[in-house]
Design a protein around this motif. Structure first.
Motif, PDB file in Angstrom:
ATOM      1  N   PHE A 166       0.840  -1.208   0.000  1.00 30.30           N
ATOM      2  CA  PHE A 166       0.000   0.000   0.000  1.00 30.30           C
ATOM      3  C   PHE A 166       0.877   1.262   0.000  1.00 30.30           C
ATOM      4  O   PHE A 166       0.635   2.201  -0.770  1.00 30.30           O
ATOM      5  N   LEU A 196      -7.026   8.084  -3.728  1.00 29.28           N
ATOM      6  CA  LEU A 196      -7.834   8.544  -2.601  1.00 29.28           C
ATOM      7  C   LEU A 196      -8.903   7.516  -2.230  1.00 29.28           C
ATOM      8  O   LEU A 196      -9.196   7.309  -1.055  1.00 29.28           O
ATOM      9  N   VAL A 199      -7.231   4.894  -0.217  1.00 28.45           N
ATOM     10  CA  VAL A 199      -7.029   5.339   1.169  1.00 28.45           C
ATOM     11  C   VAL A 199      -8.325   5.151   1.955  1.00 28.45           C
ATOM     12  O   VAL A 199      -8.300   4.665   3.089  1.00 28.45           O
ATOM     13  N   GLU A 200      -9.461   5.476   1.337  1.00 32.19           N
ATOM     14  CA  GLU A 200     -10.732   5.293   2.039  1.00 32.19           C
ATOM     15  C   GLU A 200     -10.995   3.819   2.362  1.00 32.19           C
ATOM     16  O   GLU A 200     -11.613   3.502   3.365  1.00 32.19           O
ATOM     17  N   ALA A 203      -7.795   3.084   5.264  1.00 33.07           N
ATOM     18  CA  ALA A 203      -7.519   3.909   6.445  1.00 33.07           C
ATOM     19  C   ALA A 203      -8.230   3.327   7.660  1.00 33.07           C
ATOM     20  O   ALA A 203      -9.392   2.936   7.573  1.00 33.07           O
ATOM     21  N   LYS A 204      -7.510   3.241   8.760  1.00 34.81           N
ATOM     22  CA  LYS A 204      -8.051   2.792  10.051  1.00 34.81           C
ATOM     23  C   LYS A 204      -8.559   1.348  10.023  1.00 34.81           C
ATOM     24  O   LYS A 204      -9.309   0.935  10.914  1.00 34.81           O
TER      25      LYS A 204
ATOM     26  N   HIS B 148      -1.345  11.267   2.743  1.00 29.45           N
ATOM     27  CA  HIS B 148      -2.437  10.292   2.788  1.00 29.45           C
ATOM     28  C   HIS B 148      -2.761   9.826   4.198  1.00 29.45           C
ATOM     29  O   HIS B 148      -3.792   9.209   4.412  1.00 29.45           O
ATOM     30  N   PHE B 150      -1.226   8.549   8.359  1.00 30.94           N
ATOM     31  CA  PHE B 150      -0.362   7.641   9.115  1.00 30.94           C
ATOM     32  C   PHE B 150      -1.117   6.347   9.377  1.00 30.94           C
ATOM     33  O   PHE B 150      -2.325   6.401   9.615  1.00 30.94           O
ATOM     34  N   PRO B 151      -0.471   5.182   9.313  1.00 29.54           N
ATOM     35  CA  PRO B 151       0.954   4.925   9.145  1.00 29.54           C
ATOM     36  C   PRO B 151       1.383   4.592   7.726  1.00 29.54           C
ATOM     37  O   PRO B 151       2.556   4.327   7.510  1.00 29.54           O
ATOM     38  N   TYR B 152       0.459   4.587   6.748  1.00 29.29           N
ATOM     39  CA  TYR B 152       0.830   4.138   5.393  1.00 29.29           C
ATOM     40  C   TYR B 152       1.438   5.254   4.555  1.00 29.29           C
ATOM     41  O   TYR B 152       2.240   4.994   3.673  1.00 29.29           O
TER      42      TYR B 152
END
Lengths: 305, 305
Positions: A166, A196, A199-200, A203-204, B148, B150-152
């Motif tokens: 990633f 983007l 990332v969605e 992320a998390k 983008h 953290f952490p990626y």
């Protein structure tokens, strides 16, 4: 074994509990497998109540599957190896449980995996699935390597592979790196069209979501993509190091088994020297939990008599 | 400016809102700074209510600090650049706010930082603090690079530096890597004695906790520790790439300003070629927010008349 089994003979249960599932296997006194069952998560770090429920339901289901209706939970000698209980506070919490079994013997998931793989003899394991970890057992002494967790530790693991891919894909989209094959593979995997949106998707997310990308990175590496090769090679070099270091814990060298969802895919990437130290696992973690329960039970009975 | 200022003259407020604080600066119509105030977090991604409260309280405090008691919030023209509102959904949520001001003009934190640094002229910024990001503004066109999260993502940032150091220290303790200086520095920083205690300090911590390690890694690098040098060099190479790529967005090259808590420490590590493209920031992000508010307000007034 039929349902005429006498209730005077004890039955044993070996439990392997982790972050995604709880596997219970029911054995007779000779270690013959009678039945198994799988239920939900059993890592007390992510929920004690859930863990205890998973243990009880997996054991109940295994017992039901065996058809031995004359037995109840209170007749069973249970050994459980759980993720998370390497933390003393969590170990104490699970130990304080008023369990419904005749006996309940608790240890870590690594311990039972190692006991199962080497049938209670000295040996070591490297686990590589969503996470990664090394563990050696020499007599009563255990040694742990790595396994500190995601995203800072667990190098070489599925989650680590996914994260590395990633990172490189994001740099690729920014034009400060090049990873066209992995970028294409990730967009396809998530069915999105740009960075983007990726990332969605990620992320998390927990480590298990990153780990889902691991096979895709192995596929790219096997198709000769240089970026994927770089990632998998770095992971393999780390596993080589774990294997060499674990095997050096005794003289002659300790046999090492590699376990977990990525064990097979990594085989071709390990060094000749590391591969020489590898032996196939002789039994499942649940068998290790049985062996642990039996040895603890003998000790317990010995003390009681 | 004294309290005799006529209420017919508008007052402007420039707001820079981020994950840790909200800075508000009050200006007269000529852009002269009258007063400032700082309150809590104002990143709507981490809480919309909190963000709106921080904006109102920072503005109220700046107004109180100015001593212009004849003015109320409803007399102010406010421009705000907030982290997080690059996401369209968050932008819409903040825009829907029934704010207490005369006018409220919203944009991103990157936009106002760039407007402030280059006084509304074409230019670019690289922000390097807890996170990292690049941004260029050429006419009405903006270009974003990195950032983008953290952490990626956020390579080279304080959080990234802390994470890279932590990874190497864990490998050091496992004997599969060597980072003795960083290991010593991290143990000292957290006042603990081993790797498991370090894991307890950093597991599940937000990026800001990792970023607290960045200065310590710079210290080690400046004291010639090869592992720290490797980390800082990798971060600097990334920032060089951001700078070169941003400056190439126009012909002649766009001037780039480097901002954020680590801007100063990275200076010595940047390439000669990147340094040639750098110019000092001419103004604070709050000034950029003022400039944005003024230009939007003129446009708004023009449409209304």
């Amino acid at each position: 074994m039929d349902s005429s089994q006498c209730k005077n003979t004890p039955l044993y249960v070996g439990i392997d509990g982790g972050g995604t599932k709880c596997c219970a296997s029911l054995y007779d006194v000779n270690g013959t497998l009678l039945a198994s069952a799988i239920t939900g998560p059993a890592n007390p770090l992510h929920g004690l109540e859930r863990t205890l429920e998973s243990i009880v339901s997996a054991t109940s289901q295994a017992l039901a599957n065996s058809g031995l209706s004359q037995y109840q939970l209170s007749d069973l000698v249970v050994g459980a190896g759980l993720a998370g209980v390497n933390l003393p506070s969590l170990y104490a919490e699970v130990e304080a449980w008023e369990h419904p079994f005749a006996h309940f013997y608790l240890t870590t998931d690594l311990h039972i995996a190692c006991l199962g793989a080497h049938q209670q003899k000295d040996g070591a394991i490297v686990i590589c699935g969503t996470g990664s970890c090394g563990y050696a057992l020499v007599g009563q002494q255990s040694h742990r390597l790595g396994g500190h967790g995601f995203p800072y530790g667990d190098k070489g693991s599925g989650a680590w592979i996914g994260m590395e891919a990633f990172k490189r894909v994001l740099l690729h989209f920014d034009g400060v790196g090049s990873a066209p094959k992995l970028a294409e593979a990730l967009l396809l995997h998530f069915d999105v069209s740009n960075d983007l949106a990726l990332v969605e998707c990620l992320a998390k997310q927990p480590s298990s979501e990153y780990a889902k990308l691991a096979n895709l990175v192995f596929d790219c590496a096997e198709a000769k993509d240089p970026v994927a090769i770089e990632i998998i090679t770095e992971g393999a070099v780390y596993l080589n190091q774990l294997i060499e270091q674990l095997s050096a814990h005794s003289e002659p060298q300790l046999p090492v088994s590699i376990l977990g969802g990525l064990a097979r895919r990594y085989q071709a990437w390990l060094s000749a020297s590391a591969k020489q130290r590898l032996v196939p696992a002789r039994g499942e973690p649940q068998l290790g939990a049985l062996l642990y329960a039996q040895s603890q039970h003998q000790m317990f009975q010995g003390m009681a008599s």
